[in-house]
Write an enzyme that holds these catalytic residues in place. Structure first.
Site, mmCIF file in Angstrom:
data_model
loop_
_atom_site.group_PDB
_atom_site.id
_atom_site.type_symbol
_atom_site.label_atom_id
_atom_site.label_comp_id
_atom_site.label_asym_id
_atom_site.label_seq_id
_atom_site.Cartn_x
_atom_site.Cartn_y
_atom_site.Cartn_z
ATOM 1 N N ASP A 67 96.097 -56.785 -71.439
ATOM 2 C CA ASP A 67 96.782 -55.742 -72.134
ATOM 3 C C ASP A 67 95.853 -54.655 -71.765
ATOM 4 O O ASP A 67 94.610 -54.427 -72.184
ATOM 5 C CB ASP A 67 96.832 -55.809 -73.502
ATOM 6 C CG ASP A 67 97.197 -54.365 -74.132
ATOM 7 O OD1 ASP A 67 97.400 -53.385 -73.475
ATOM 8 O OD2 ASP A 67 96.806 -54.413 -75.462
ATOM 9 N N GLU A 115 95.146 -44.917 -73.431
ATOM 10 C CA GLU A 115 96.522 -45.430 -74.424
ATOM 11 C C GLU A 115 95.805 -46.195 -75.593
ATOM 12 O O GLU A 115 96.498 -46.173 -76.752
ATOM 13 C CB GLU A 115 97.270 -46.604 -73.550
ATOM 14 C CG GLU A 115 98.674 -47.147 -74.415
ATOM 15 C CD GLU A 115 98.347 -48.247 -75.347
ATOM 16 O OE1 GLU A 115 99.438 -48.380 -76.024
ATOM 17 O OE2 GLU A 115 97.437 -48.788 -75.433
ATOM 18 N N GLU A 116 94.876 -46.815 -75.480
ATOM 19 C CA GLU A 116 94.097 -47.712 -76.673
ATOM 20 C C GLU A 116 93.948 -46.854 -77.827
ATOM 21 O O GLU A 116 93.634 -47.195 -79.099
ATOM 22 C CB GLU A 116 93.057 -48.596 -76.321
ATOM 23 C CG GLU A 116 93.494 -49.914 -75.369
ATOM 24 C CD GLU A 116 94.387 -50.721 -75.796
ATOM 25 O OE1 GLU A 116 94.671 -50.854 -77.064
ATOM 26 O OE2 GLU A 116 94.850 -51.730 -75.276
ATOM 27 N N HIS A 155 94.785 -58.604 -78.086
ATOM 28 C CA HIS A 155 93.760 -57.723 -78.550
ATOM 29 C C HIS A 155 92.535 -58.880 -79.127
ATOM 30 O O HIS A 155 91.779 -58.594 -79.872
ATOM 31 C CB HIS A 155 93.843 -56.945 -79.611
ATOM 32 C CG HIS A 155 94.471 -55.480 -78.868
ATOM 33 N ND1 HIS A 155 94.356 -54.457 -79.583
ATOM 34 C CD2 HIS A 155 94.849 -55.111 -77.633
ATOM 35 C CE1 HIS A 155 94.765 -53.333 -78.719
ATOM 36 N NE2 HIS A 155 94.958 -53.555 -77.713
HETATM 37 ZN ZN LIG Z 1 98.608 -52.050 -74.183
#
Ligand SMILES: [Zn+2]
Length: 349
Positions: A191, A225-226, A326
């Protein structure tokens, strides 16, 4: 029409290189550079960096009669910043992005000092030794106050650590521990580096085959983004449709798995765009792309970041199934392949 061949080996080796390039949110320059280098090999593509540091590439389409399209994927990852130097010389951290401390306990880290050094260390609970703390090792709550970085350098005090050049605000990157076995890719930060690789290699496959996207298309490589605002900027006003390419959440009750790409129809930010979703599903069916449709209970995307910023576009979200997101993540080449094909099918139709 058949889709062009994907150079899967090259995609995988780029992905491994990208995974091994540290890029916690706010410290993404090297990873963006790597993407730039790869995209330089695509003919007819122009690139610029936004002021915020995202990469925006423009690929001219067969015609400009329709609105432009955009695909976005993010290169920034979970990580931490040095919050405090403790009296014993160890470091307290402040999280970048949403994760549980136990998912990085025992992990090796790089600490990037302001003067450009990289110092190795690892993340531990402050009561780590079973022989010293007994039951407290299990019972201690894993939180900002109890987790620390033990640096692999001699230091016994805050003064020692400061003298090494370490300071508040230094970025901390977790070791990704990339391993490719039997088609599985196991690593932190799939991710969303998996999708960055998928998006880039979809464009490469199309241009290598001498094809152009149906309409002018933007590749947006996001770098915040995070923390929720990656694609809030950098999508040009000509764009009418945005595909957020990001991992699919695998787990109990989910349809997503490591061997399919998923269309997410709803996440924490609400439903995505109905008509564009239907078109994406039809494309998957038309081109025999193995896909699932799913809802992600705790999830937000850069598509929504753009919506929240006022972007008036249709948004869909697709991506490969990633197990243990995550956390210490894993996917399979079949999901990466499916996502890449889906991007290609969209670009061309
Ligand atoms: Zn992502």
């Amino acid at each position: 029409m058949k889709l062009p061949e994907i150079d899967t080996d090259a995609m995988l080796s780029f992905l491994v290189q990208l995974l091994n390039t540290p890029s916690p949110t706010g410290f993404t320059d090297q990873a963006i550079k790597l993407c730039e280098e790869m995209l330089k090999t695509v003919p007819g593509l122009t690139m610029k960096r936004t002021n915020k540091g995202a990469l925006v590439a423009t690929l001219l389409g067969q015609s400009d009669d329709e609105g432009w399209r955009a695909l976005t994927a993010h290169v920034d990852t979970l990580g931490a910043m040095v919050k405090e130097i403790k009296a014993n010389g160890r470091l307290k951290m402040s999280k970048l992005g949403g994760f549980a401390w136990n998912s990085v306990e025992g992990e090796g880290v790089n600490v990037f000092t302001q003067d450009g050094q990289t110092i190795r260390g690892s993340i531990l609970i402050n009561k780590a030794s079973s022989h010293v703390y007994g039951q407290d090792v299990t019972k201690s709550e894993r939180k900002d106050a109890t987790m620390e970085i033990r640096l692999d350098v001699r230091t016994e005090s805050a003064t020692d650590t400061r003298a090494l050049g370490v300071g508040v605000g230094d970025f901390v990157a977790f070791d990704p521990r990339v391993e490719v076995t039997n088609g599985f890719v196991r690593s932190r930060h799939l991710d969303d580096k998996a999708c960055v690789a998928n998006m880039i290699f979809a464009v490469k496959a199309i241009t290598d085959a001498g094809l152009k996207p149906k309409t002018t298309t933007i590749l947006h490589i996001s770098n915040y983004e995070e923390v929720g605002h990656g694609a809030a900027a950098g999508i040009p006003p000509q764009v009418t449709e945005l595909i957020s390419v990001d991992m699919a959440a695998v787990g109990q009750g989910q349809t997503s798995d490591e061997f399919h790409a998923t269309l997410c129809v709803k996440d924490s930010g609400g439903p995505y765009h109905f008509d564009l979703n239907r078109r994406m599903q039809h494309l998957a069916e038309q081109f025999d792309i193995p896909y699932k449709t799913d809802i992600y209970p705790y999830y937000g995307s850069d598509g929504e970041a753009f919506w929240r910023a006022g972007g008036d576009v249709a948004v869909s979200l697709i991506g490969p199934g990633v197990d243990a997101s995550h956390n210490y993540e894993r996917t399979h080449i079949e999901a990466l392949d499916a996502t890449t094909k889906w991007c290609m099918a969209y670009l061309l139709n």
